[in-house]
Design a protein around this motif. Sequence first.
Motif, PDB file in Angstrom:
ATOM      1  N   VAL A  78      -0.816  -6.642  11.427  1.00 28.24           N
ATOM      2  CA  VAL A  78      -1.927  -6.737  10.482  1.00 28.24           C
ATOM      3  C   VAL A  78      -2.099  -5.456   9.671  1.00 28.24           C
ATOM      4  O   VAL A  78      -2.561  -5.490   8.526  1.00 28.24           O
ATOM      5  N   GLY A  79      -1.710  -4.305  10.236  1.00 31.52           N
ATOM      6  CA  GLY A  79      -1.780  -3.070   9.466  1.00 31.52           C
ATOM      7  C   GLY A  79      -0.908  -3.133   8.225  1.00 31.52           C
ATOM      8  O   GLY A  79      -1.317  -2.713   7.132  1.00 31.52           O
ATOM      9  N   LEU A  80       0.298  -3.665   8.375  1.00 30.18           N
ATOM     10  CA  LEU A  80       1.202  -3.823   7.233  1.00 30.18           C
ATOM     11  C   LEU A  80       0.634  -4.820   6.229  1.00 30.18           C
ATOM     12  O   LEU A  80       0.715  -4.617   5.012  1.00 30.18           O
ATOM     13  N   VAL A  81       0.063  -5.904   6.758  1.00 27.81           N
ATOM     14  CA  VAL A  81      -0.502  -6.925   5.880  1.00 27.81           C
ATOM     15  C   VAL A  81      -1.631  -6.355   5.035  1.00 27.81           C
ATOM     16  O   VAL A  81      -1.686  -6.562   3.817  1.00 27.81           O
ATOM     17  N   LEU A  82      -2.542  -5.616   5.681  1.00 27.16           N
ATOM     18  CA  LEU A  82      -3.694  -5.098   4.957  1.00 27.16           C
ATOM     19  C   LEU A  82      -3.298  -4.013   3.963  1.00 27.16           C
ATOM     20  O   LEU A  82      -3.842  -3.946   2.857  1.00 27.16           O
ATOM     21  N   ARG A  83      -2.347  -3.173   4.334  1.00 25.50           N
ATOM     22  CA  ARG A  83      -1.884  -2.155   3.378  1.00 25.50           C
ATOM     23  C   ARG A  83      -1.245  -2.803   2.155  1.00 25.50           C
ATOM     24  O   ARG A  83      -1.334  -2.276   1.042  1.00 25.50           O
ATOM     25  N   SER A  84      -0.606  -3.950   2.360  1.00 26.51           N
ATOM     26  CA  SER A  84       0.027  -4.632   1.231  1.00 26.51           C
ATOM     27  C   SER A  84      -1.002  -5.202   0.260  1.00 26.51           C
ATOM     28  O   SER A  84      -0.642  -5.580  -0.864  1.00 26.51           O
ATOM     29  N   GLN A  85      -2.276  -5.284   0.667  1.00 21.93           N
ATOM     30  CA  GLN A  85      -3.328  -5.777  -0.216  1.00 21.93           C
ATOM     31  C   GLN A  85      -3.863  -4.689  -1.138  1.00 21.93           C
ATOM     32  O   GLN A  85      -4.598  -4.975  -2.084  1.00 21.93           O
ATOM     33  N   LEU A  86      -3.535  -3.439  -0.862  1.00 22.17           N
ATOM     34  CA  LEU A  86      -3.931  -2.353  -1.751  1.00 22.17           C
ATOM     35  C   LEU A  86      -3.159  -2.476  -3.062  1.00 22.17           C
ATOM     36  O   LEU A  86      -2.053  -3.020  -3.095  1.00 22.17           O
ATOM     37  N   PRO A  87      -3.712  -1.968  -4.168  1.00 20.48           N
ATOM     38  CA  PRO A  87      -2.947  -1.971  -5.419  1.00 20.48           C
ATOM     39  C   PRO A  87      -1.580  -1.318  -5.214  1.00 20.48           C
ATOM     40  O   PRO A  87      -1.466  -0.321  -4.498  1.00 20.48           O
ATOM     41  N   THR A  88      -0.574  -1.863  -5.832  1.00 24.25           N
ATOM     42  CA  THR A  88       0.790  -1.372  -5.632  1.00 24.25           C
ATOM     43  C   THR A  88       0.907   0.112  -5.919  1.00 24.25           C
ATOM     44  O   THR A  88       1.556   0.855  -5.176  1.00 24.25           O
ATOM     45  N   TRP A  89       0.238   0.562  -6.987  1.00 22.09           N
ATOM     46  CA  TRP A  89       0.332   1.977  -7.342  1.00 22.09           C
ATOM     47  C   TRP A  89      -0.373   2.886  -6.341  1.00 22.09           C
ATOM     48  O   TRP A  89      -0.079   4.078  -6.272  1.00 22.09           O
ATOM     49  N   PHE A  90      -1.322   2.321  -5.552  1.00 23.60           N
ATOM     50  CA  PHE A  90      -2.075   3.134  -4.605  1.00 23.60           C
ATOM     51  C   PHE A  90      -1.402   3.202  -3.237  1.00 23.60           C
ATOM     52  O   PHE A  90      -1.687   4.105  -2.452  1.00 23.60           O
ATOM     53  N   GLN A  91      -0.520   2.269  -2.939  1.00 21.53           N
ATOM     54  CA  GLN A  91       0.088   2.201  -1.616  1.00 21.53           C
ATOM     55  C   GLN A  91       0.825   3.481  -1.206  1.00 21.53           C
ATOM     56  O   GLN A  91       0.694   3.920  -0.055  1.00 21.53           O
ATOM     57  N   PRO A  92       1.595   4.136  -2.099  1.00 17.53           N
ATOM     58  CA  PRO A  92       2.247   5.387  -1.690  1.00 17.53           C
ATOM     59  C   PRO A  92       1.247   6.458  -1.267  1.00 17.53           C
ATOM     60  O   PRO A  92       1.486   7.189  -0.292  1.00 17.53           O
ATOM     61  N   TYR A  93       0.107   6.542  -1.977  1.00 13.90           N
ATOM     62  CA  TYR A  93      -0.905   7.524  -1.567  1.00 13.90           C
ATOM     63  C   TYR A  93      -1.484   7.166  -0.208  1.00 13.90           C
ATOM     64  O   TYR A  93      -1.659   8.047   0.653  1.00 13.90           O
ATOM     65  N   ALA A  94      -1.790   5.896   0.026  1.00 17.82           N
ATOM     66  CA  ALA A  94      -2.365   5.480   1.307  1.00 17.82           C
ATOM     67  C   ALA A  94      -1.429   5.819   2.459  1.00 17.82           C
ATOM     68  O   ALA A  94      -1.876   6.225   3.541  1.00 17.82           O
ATOM     69  N   GLU A  95      -0.131   5.665   2.242  1.00 16.43           N
ATOM     70  CA  GLU A  95       0.841   6.013   3.277  1.00 16.43           C
ATOM     71  C   GLU A  95       0.842   7.510   3.556  1.00 16.43           C
ATOM     72  O   GLU A  95       0.920   7.933   4.714  1.00 16.43           O
ATOM     73  N   MET A  96       0.745   8.318   2.512  1.00 15.12           N
ATOM     74  CA  MET A  96       0.691   9.773   2.683  1.00 15.12           C
ATOM     75  C   MET A  96      -0.620  10.193   3.342  1.00 15.12           C
ATOM     76  O   MET A  96      -0.640  11.062   4.219  1.00 15.12           O
ATOM     77  N   GLU A  97      -1.710   9.562   2.940  1.00 12.54           N
ATOM     78  CA  GLU A  97      -3.028   9.856   3.506  1.00 12.54           C
ATOM     79  C   GLU A  97      -3.025   9.640   5.015  1.00 12.54           C
ATOM     80  O   GLU A  97      -3.604  10.430   5.774  1.00 12.54           O
ATOM     81  N   ALA A  98      -2.374   8.563   5.459  1.00 13.96           N
ATOM     82  CA  ALA A  98      -2.345   8.228   6.878  1.00 13.96           C
ATOM     83  C   ALA A  98      -1.551   9.237   7.697  1.00 13.96           C
ATOM     84  O   ALA A  98      -1.739   9.338   8.914  1.00 13.96           O
ATOM     85  N   LYS A  99      -0.659   9.988   7.048  1.00 19.25           N
ATOM     86  CA  LYS A  99       0.176  10.960   7.746  1.00 19.25           C
ATOM     87  C   LYS A  99      -0.348  12.383   7.648  1.00 19.25           C
ATOM     88  O   LYS A  99       0.152  13.280   8.329  1.00 19.25           O
ATOM     89  N   ALA A 100      -1.351  12.617   6.805  1.00 20.26           N
ATOM     90  CA  ALA A 100      -1.827  13.974   6.538  1.00 20.26           C
ATOM     91  C   ALA A 100      -2.526  14.579   7.746  1.00 20.26           C
ATOM     92  O   ALA A 100      -3.228  13.892   8.496  1.00 20.26           O
TER      93      ALA A 100
END
Length: 274
Positions: A78-100
Motif C-alpha cells: 500500500v505504501g507504493l500504491v499511495l505514493r503513486s497517487q502523488l503528482p508525478t513531478w512530486f514523487q521524486p521529492y517524496a522519495e528523497m524526503e522519506a530518506k532524509a
Amino acid sequence: MAHMQSLDPSASPLDYYGWELRRRREANGLRQGQLGEIIFCTGSLVGQIETTKRVPTRDFSERLDAALGTDGVFSRLVGLVLRSQLPTWFQPYAEMEAKAAYISTYQAQLVYGLLQTEEYARSLLAVDHPSRVDEMVAARLERQRIVRGENPPALWIVLSEAVLLQEVGGRHVMHGQLARLLEFLDSPWVQIQVLPFSVGQHTGMMGSFNLLRFEDAPDVFYVDGYDQGHMTANPQAIKERSVGYARLQAAALSPEDSATLIARVMEERYGNHP
C-alpha cells in the motif's frame, strides 16, 4: 472501469494491488461480500479496489493482511500504491524526503505537508482535485509516516505568521491544525518557529523552500512551483539557501515563543467555532 480479465498487474502499483487482492481472496474461497464482512467493510468496496476504482488505505491493507494471513504483503504494497497517487513531478521529492536525515523548511502560506491534519489537507486538496481528494489525502497522510516512525528525521520548520492567519477549511479545521502544531512542542526531533510580520523584509519573501540533508548523499534544495517543483543538488544553491535559512531561524521567534503565539491565535481567532 477496469475488468479483472484485462487488468495488467504490471501497469501500476494500484493495478498490481487489485490483481493480487482478487487472487488471494479467491485462493481463500471468499466472495467479495464475505471478505468485506471479515474486514468490516462492504463487498462493494472490495470490488472497487480490485478493479482500481478506489485506492486502498493503510488501515484496509492491515485488516486485509490479518484476514487473509498474507504476512504483511498488502501493508507493504500500500505504501507504493499511495505514493503513486502523488503528482508525478512530486514523487521524486517524496522519495528523497522519506530518506532524509534532516529536513529544514520555510513555509510562507501553508503548514508543511508532514504536519497537516487530515481535515486541513482535505480542504486544501479539494480546491483543485475534488474528484481525487480521497486518494490524495491518503497519499499525504502516508508521507507523514516518516515523522511517526522509529527513526524520524530531524525536522526544522519556520512558518510565516501568515500561515496561522490564512483560514483553511474554516475555524474548526484551523483550531485543530494549530493544536496539532502545539503537540510537537516537546518533540526532540521537531522544532517549529514562527516568523512574525514585524521582522519586515526577509530572505524568504520569494516563497517556500525545503532543504534535505542525508547521511551519505549530497544535500538537496527543493522549491514548489505552480505546476511542478524544482529540485537541485547544486552546491552553490545549497550554500545560498542554507545561509538564508539560518537567517530566517535567527529572525524567527524561539520555539517557546512561537508556541505561545500559535496558542494565542488558536484561541482568539479560531477558539469560538461552532
